[in-house]
Design a protein around this motif. Sequence first.
Motif, PDB file in Angstrom:
ATOM      1  N   ASP A 226       0.834  -1.206   0.000  1.00 37.32           N
ATOM      2  CA  ASP A 226       0.000   0.000   0.000  1.00 37.32           C
ATOM      3  C   ASP A 226       0.868   1.256   0.000  1.00 37.32           C
ATOM      4  O   ASP A 226       0.603   2.213  -0.742  1.00 37.32           O
ATOM      5  N   VAL A 227       1.904   1.251   0.845  1.00 33.49           N
ATOM      6  CA  VAL A 227       2.789   2.413   0.926  1.00 33.49           C
ATOM      7  C   VAL A 227       3.470   2.658  -0.414  1.00 33.49           C
ATOM      8  O   VAL A 227       3.522   3.801  -0.900  1.00 33.49           O
ATOM      9  N   ARG A 228       3.984   1.615  -1.032  1.00 33.58           N
ATOM     10  CA  ARG A 228       4.669   1.774  -2.327  1.00 33.58           C
ATOM     11  C   ARG A 228       3.718   2.307  -3.389  1.00 33.58           C
ATOM     12  O   ARG A 228       4.098   3.157  -4.204  1.00 33.58           O
ATOM     13  N   ARG A 229       2.487   1.814  -3.406  1.00 38.36           N
ATOM     14  CA  ARG A 229       1.525   2.285  -4.406  1.00 38.36           C
ATOM     15  C   ARG A 229       1.200   3.760  -4.209  1.00 38.36           C
ATOM     16  O   ARG A 229       1.162   4.538  -5.171  1.00 38.36           O
ATOM     17  N   ILE A 230       0.997   4.174  -2.966  1.00 40.49           N
ATOM     18  CA  ILE A 230       0.696   5.582  -2.703  1.00 40.49           C
ATOM     19  C   ILE A 230       1.881   6.462  -3.083  1.00 40.49           C
ATOM     20  O   ILE A 230       1.710   7.527  -3.701  1.00 40.49           O
ATOM     21  N   GLU A 231       3.083   6.039  -2.745  1.00 35.44           N
ATOM     22  CA  GLU A 231       4.264   6.819  -3.126  1.00 35.44           C
ATOM     23  C   GLU A 231       4.367   6.948  -4.645  1.00 35.44           C
ATOM     24  O   GLU A 231       4.750   8.012  -5.160  1.00 35.44           O
ATOM     25  N   THR A 232       4.033   5.894  -5.361  1.00 38.78           N
ATOM     26  CA  THR A 232       4.060   5.947  -6.831  1.00 38.78           C
ATOM     27  C   THR A 232       3.038   6.942  -7.355  1.00 38.78           C
ATOM     28  O   THR A 232       3.328   7.737  -8.266  1.00 38.78           O
ATOM     29  N   ILE A 233       1.817   6.922  -6.796  1.00 40.88           N
ATOM     30  CA  ILE A 233       0.792   7.893  -7.203  1.00 40.88           C
ATOM     31  C   ILE A 233       1.296   9.311  -6.987  1.00 40.88           C
ATOM     32  O   ILE A 233       1.218  10.158  -7.889  1.00 40.88           O
ATOM     33  N   TRP A 234       1.788   9.583  -5.798  1.00 41.01           N
ATOM     34  CA  TRP A 234       2.264  10.929  -5.490  1.00 41.01           C
ATOM     35  C   TRP A 234       3.392  11.343  -6.428  1.00 41.01           C
ATOM     36  O   TRP A 234       3.388  12.446  -6.975  1.00 41.01           O
ATOM     37  N   ARG A 235       4.359  10.468  -6.604  1.00 41.63           N
ATOM     38  CA  ARG A 235       5.514  10.807  -7.441  1.00 41.63           C
ATOM     39  C   ARG A 235       5.088  11.099  -8.879  1.00 41.63           C
ATOM     40  O   ARG A 235       5.528  12.091  -9.477  1.00 41.63           O
ATOM     41  N   ASP A 236       4.234  10.247  -9.439  1.00 46.74           N
ATOM     42  CA  ASP A 236       3.791  10.443 -10.826  1.00 46.74           C
ATOM     43  C   ASP A 236       3.027  11.755 -10.978  1.00 46.74           C
ATOM     44  O   ASP A 236       3.235  12.502 -11.963  1.00 46.74           O
ATOM     45  N   LEU A 237       2.132  12.055 -10.042  1.00 47.96           N
ATOM     46  CA  LEU A 237       1.335  13.277 -10.151  1.00 47.96           C
ATOM     47  C   LEU A 237       2.185  14.525  -9.950  1.00 47.96           C
ATOM     48  O   LEU A 237       2.000  15.529 -10.657  1.00 47.96           O
ATOM     49  N   LEU A 238       3.102  14.477  -9.021  1.00 46.94           N
ATOM     50  CA  LEU A 238       3.960  15.642  -8.769  1.00 46.94           C
ATOM     51  C   LEU A 238       4.889  15.902  -9.948  1.00 46.94           C
ATOM     52  O   LEU A 238       5.147  17.061 -10.300  1.00 46.94           O
ATOM     53  N   GLU A 239       5.389  14.840 -10.560  1.00 41.03           N
ATOM     54  CA  GLU A 239       6.231  15.017 -11.749  1.00 41.03           C
ATOM     55  C   GLU A 239       5.425  15.607 -12.900  1.00 41.03           C
ATOM     56  O   GLU A 239       5.914  16.467 -13.645  1.00 41.03           O
ATOM     57  N   LYS A 240       4.175  15.178 -13.035  1.00 41.90           N
ATOM     58  CA  LYS A 240       3.323  15.667 -14.121  1.00 41.90           C
ATOM     59  C   LYS A 240       2.914  17.126 -13.911  1.00 41.90           C
ATOM     60  O   LYS A 240       2.903  17.931 -14.833  1.00 41.90           O
TER      61      LYS A 240
ATOM     62  N   ARG B 283      11.654   8.278   1.311  1.00 37.51           N
ATOM     63  CA  ARG B 283      12.027   8.893   0.039  1.00 37.51           C
ATOM     64  C   ARG B 283      11.965  10.415   0.159  1.00 37.51           C
ATOM     65  O   ARG B 283      11.034  10.964   0.751  1.00 37.51           O
ATOM     66  N   ASP B 284      12.936  11.082  -0.436  1.00 35.29           N
ATOM     67  CA  ASP B 284      12.992  12.542  -0.342  1.00 35.29           C
ATOM     68  C   ASP B 284      11.759  13.200  -0.943  1.00 35.29           C
ATOM     69  O   ASP B 284      11.222  14.171  -0.387  1.00 35.29           O
ATOM     70  N   ASP B 285      11.298  12.679  -2.104  1.00 29.32           N
ATOM     71  CA  ASP B 285      10.150  13.321  -2.751  1.00 29.32           C
ATOM     72  C   ASP B 285       8.871  13.119  -1.938  1.00 29.32           C
ATOM     73  O   ASP B 285       8.032  14.026  -1.844  1.00 29.32           O
ATOM     74  N   THR B 286       8.723  11.950  -1.328  1.00 30.20           N
ATOM     75  CA  THR B 286       7.570  11.708  -0.466  1.00 30.20           C
ATOM     76  C   THR B 286       7.588  12.637   0.734  1.00 30.20           C
ATOM     77  O   THR B 286       6.574  13.272   1.084  1.00 30.20           O
ATOM     78  N   LEU B 287       8.714  12.734   1.378  1.00 36.86           N
ATOM     79  CA  LEU B 287       8.836  13.587   2.572  1.00 36.86           C
ATOM     80  C   LEU B 287       8.626  15.060   2.230  1.00 36.86           C
ATOM     81  O   LEU B 287       8.042  15.812   3.024  1.00 36.86           O
ATOM     82  N   ALA B 288       9.084  15.470   1.038  1.00 38.37           N
ATOM     83  CA  ALA B 288       8.897  16.865   0.634  1.00 38.37           C
ATOM     84  C   ALA B 288       7.413  17.180   0.451  1.00 38.37           C
ATOM     85  O   ALA B 288       6.938  18.250   0.875  1.00 38.37           O
ATOM     86  N   TYR B 289       6.673  16.262  -0.163  1.00 42.44           N
ATOM     87  CA  TYR B 289       5.235  16.479  -0.322  1.00 42.44           C
ATOM     88  C   TYR B 289       4.540  16.507   1.045  1.00 42.44           C
ATOM     89  O   TYR B 289       3.655  17.341   1.290  1.00 42.44           O
TER      90      TYR B 289
END
Length: 215
Positions: A134-148, A180-186
Amino acid sequence: MERPTLYIANKNYSSWSFRPWIALTGVGIDFEEVLIPFDYPGGNCDIKAISPSGNVPVLQHGALKIWESLAIIEYAAELYPEACLLPRDRAARALARSVSMEMLSGFRALRGACPMNIRRPRARIVLPDGVDADVRRIETIWRDLLEKSGGPFLFGAFGAADAMFAPVVNRFDIYDLVHRDDTLAYMRTMKAHPAWRKWEDAARAERWIVAEDEV
């Protein structure tokens, strides 16, 4: 326009209440707040008196009652289009709805093992099967949306999708689940939002204590 009323439960624990509250507050929608505390083990008759489902949150607008977090947010997005709770672009709006629905219906392992608790000191626990996925999936969602979008929120500006994931930010934090740095930043961006701080301050001031298996 008549001012809506949002019925919520304890701010320290109620992830379902947190979502519409931070959504409306975060974009400046004016509403009356009514907090009806959890009263375990017998339930709270005041909640049952105002809620068709027997649960909160409930948004009352005139004679109309809307329950369930995402339904409330969607209604507010239609009622106050100038607040831009949902992206104006149709494709982005569809994507925001998709990830919001995934949050609404999924991640049961994370929810079950790691209840929201604003006052809980940060500490890891032994995690049951499924939480890491679950954690990995949520991090992937956040990362993809923030990059977009380019950030700082999932679709650029704060909106419905951020509100739907707000309780997860608390869970990731207090159970020390992510590094992850990007997760923590969000997460820092979310926790710095004035609406988050207002909810957190109120949660820390509450006196009610509810056992984690009752939330």
